[in-house]
Structures are given as structure tokens and as C-alpha cells.
Design an enzyme around this catalytic site. Structure first.
Site, PDB file in Angstrom:
ATOM      1  N   HIS A 100       3.667   6.997  -8.435  1.00  0.00           N
ATOM      2  CA  HIS A 100       2.516   7.675  -7.557  1.00  0.00           C
ATOM      3  C   HIS A 100       1.698   6.625  -6.696  1.00  0.00           C
ATOM      4  CE1 HIS A 100      -1.177  10.374  -6.742  1.00  0.00           C
ATOM      5  NE2 HIS A 100      -0.271  11.067  -6.206  1.00  0.00           N
ATOM      6  N   VAL A 109      -7.733   3.520  -6.011  1.00  0.00           N
ATOM      7  CA  VAL A 109      -6.402   3.835  -6.620  1.00  0.00           C
ATOM      8  C   VAL A 109      -6.223   2.878  -7.696  1.00  0.00           C
ATOM      9  CG1 VAL A 109      -4.027   4.373  -6.155  1.00  0.00           C
ATOM     10  CG2 VAL A 109      -5.488   4.791  -4.296  1.00  0.00           C
ATOM     11  N   ILE A 110      -5.890   3.567  -8.909  1.00  0.00           N
ATOM     12  CA  ILE A 110      -5.786   2.781 -10.175  1.00  0.00           C
ATOM     13  C   ILE A 110      -4.455   3.322 -10.529  1.00  0.00           C
ATOM     14  CG2 ILE A 110      -6.418   2.177 -12.531  1.00  0.00           C
ATOM     15  CD1 ILE A 110      -9.496   3.049 -11.665  1.00  0.00           C
ATOM     16  N   THR A 139       3.242   5.937 -13.621  1.00  0.00           N
ATOM     17  CA  THR A 139       4.501   6.408 -12.269  1.00  0.00           C
ATOM     18  C   THR A 139       4.159   5.933 -10.999  1.00  0.00           C
ATOM     19  OG1 THR A 139       3.097   8.360 -11.607  1.00  0.00           O
ATOM     20  CG2 THR A 139       4.392   8.548 -13.528  1.00  0.00           C
ATOM     21  N   ALA A 168      -7.644   9.011  -1.902  1.00  0.00           N
ATOM     22  CA  ALA A 168      -7.356   7.976  -0.840  1.00  0.00           C
ATOM     23  C   ALA A 168      -6.204   8.382   0.126  1.00  0.00           C
ATOM     24  CB  ALA A 168      -6.687   6.773  -1.376  1.00  0.00           C
ATOM     25  N   PHE A 224     -12.008  10.913  -5.655  1.00  0.00           N
ATOM     26  CA  PHE A 224     -11.336  10.787  -6.772  1.00  0.00           C
ATOM     27  C   PHE A 224     -11.983  10.125  -8.122  1.00  0.00           C
ATOM     28  CE2 PHE A 224      -7.777  10.225  -9.989  1.00  0.00           C
ATOM     29  CZ  PHE A 224      -7.385  11.428 -10.110  1.00  0.00           C
ATOM     30  N   GLU A 238      -5.994  11.122   1.579  1.00  0.00           N
ATOM     31  CA  GLU A 238      -6.640  11.841   2.495  1.00  0.00           C
ATOM     32  C   GLU A 238      -7.297  11.285   3.481  1.00  0.00           C
ATOM     33  OE1 GLU A 238      -5.360  14.383  -0.715  1.00  0.00           O
ATOM     34  OE2 GLU A 238      -6.889  13.236  -1.043  1.00  0.00           O
ATOM     35  N   PHE A 265     -10.114  -0.340   5.884  1.00  0.00           N
ATOM     36  CA  PHE A 265      -9.363  -0.213   4.519  1.00  0.00           C
ATOM     37  C   PHE A 265     -10.443  -0.911   3.494  1.00  0.00           C
ATOM     38  CE2 PHE A 265      -6.277  -0.827   1.226  1.00  0.00           C
ATOM     39  CZ  PHE A 265      -5.805   0.601   1.191  1.00  0.00           C
TER      40      PHE A 265
END
Length: 143
Positions: A74, A67-68, A72, A42, A10, A44, A99
Site C-alpha cells: 500500500h 506516509v510510513i 503491505t 497523502a 492521517f 487525496e 511535495f
């Protein structure tokens, strides 16, 4: 020894930095037989890790992505579920999975943790898989 990298793309620039760190660490340990599998993000990663682990082809799976935090909730769901999913894969299959997912508030934090001034989470994720493989090998040859 063969290792899989599963990479959430992403944030492509961050993914490249994490992959470079993981590959460098694995190469320093003598691991050069590496397959790379890309997924959109992330969320998936657990399924890709499961497919790789269950294939029987890989001693370990290094999971990488970012992931930033946004505006929201999410972020919370993606971070929590990707972490839980990856953990579940390694506990269910016995194949070490790490991880290496950045879970940060902003891009500067992500850059600092993907080979910047703080650390490289890709390298650390590879180190984690190598450490678990070492323990697995020690226990298999003990006694």
C-alpha cells in the site's frame, strides 16, 4: 501573494509539525495570506492541490503529509501516486505545487524530517514553492 497549504492529516502530529515549518518559512518570506485545506491522507493531496490551483486564488500550493511504510505494498502506491499527482497538477495548471510528503520507513525517521534533527520537510516544501514563484516572477518581468 496568497498560498494554499493542503495537508494530509492521517498522521496528525506529523502534519502539525510540517504545517508549522511551512508557515514559519512563508512568514519569513513575507507571505501571511495562507489558506489551509485538510484531507484524510497523502492520496487525496493531488485532488486538493488541483482544486486550489484551478480556483485562481493561489499563487502556489504547498502539499504536506506523511506516509510510513507498513507490512503491505500500500505504501508504494500511495507514495507514487501522490507524488505523480502533485507533479501533474503543477505542470497542468502552471501553479507551483510542492511535495512536502514524508515517505519514510518508521516514525523516528518521520520525526527527524518534520522538525527534528535532520530537517523540516514542511519548511523545504514552502521554500520550493517560493523558489518556483520567484522564477515565474523573473520570467514574467524579463525582457
Amino acid at each position: 501573494m496568497k498560498v494554499a497549504l493542503v495537508v494530509g492529516r492521517f498522521y496528525e502530529d506529523l502534519a502539525q509539525r510540517l504545517v508549522a515549518g511551512a508557515r514559519e518559512t512563508l512568514a519569513q518570506a513575507g507571505v501571511t495570506d495562507i489558506d489551509e485545506f485538510d484531507v484524510p491522507g497523502a492520496y487525496e493531496l493531488p485532488m486538493a492541490a488541483k482544486l486550489a490551483a484551478e480556483s485562481g486564488r493561489y499563487a502556489g500550493v504547498v502539499c504536506l503529509g506523511a506516509v510510513i511504510r507498513g507490512e503491505t505494498s500500500h505504501y508504494d502506491y500511495v507514495c507514487g501516486e501522490s507524488a505523480r499527482g502533485i507533479q501533474d497538477v503543477q505542470l497542468q495548471t502552471g501553479v507551483p505545487c510542492s511535495f512536502g510528503v514524508l515517505t519514510v520507513d518508521n516514525l523516528p525517521q518521520a520525526l527527524a524530517r518534520s522538525g527534528g534533527d535532520k530537517r523540516n520537510s514542511g519548511a523545504h516544501a514552502a521554500e520550493a514553492v517560493l523558489a518556483l514563484l520567484n522564477i515565474k516572477q523573473q520570467l514574467a518581468t524579463a525582457g
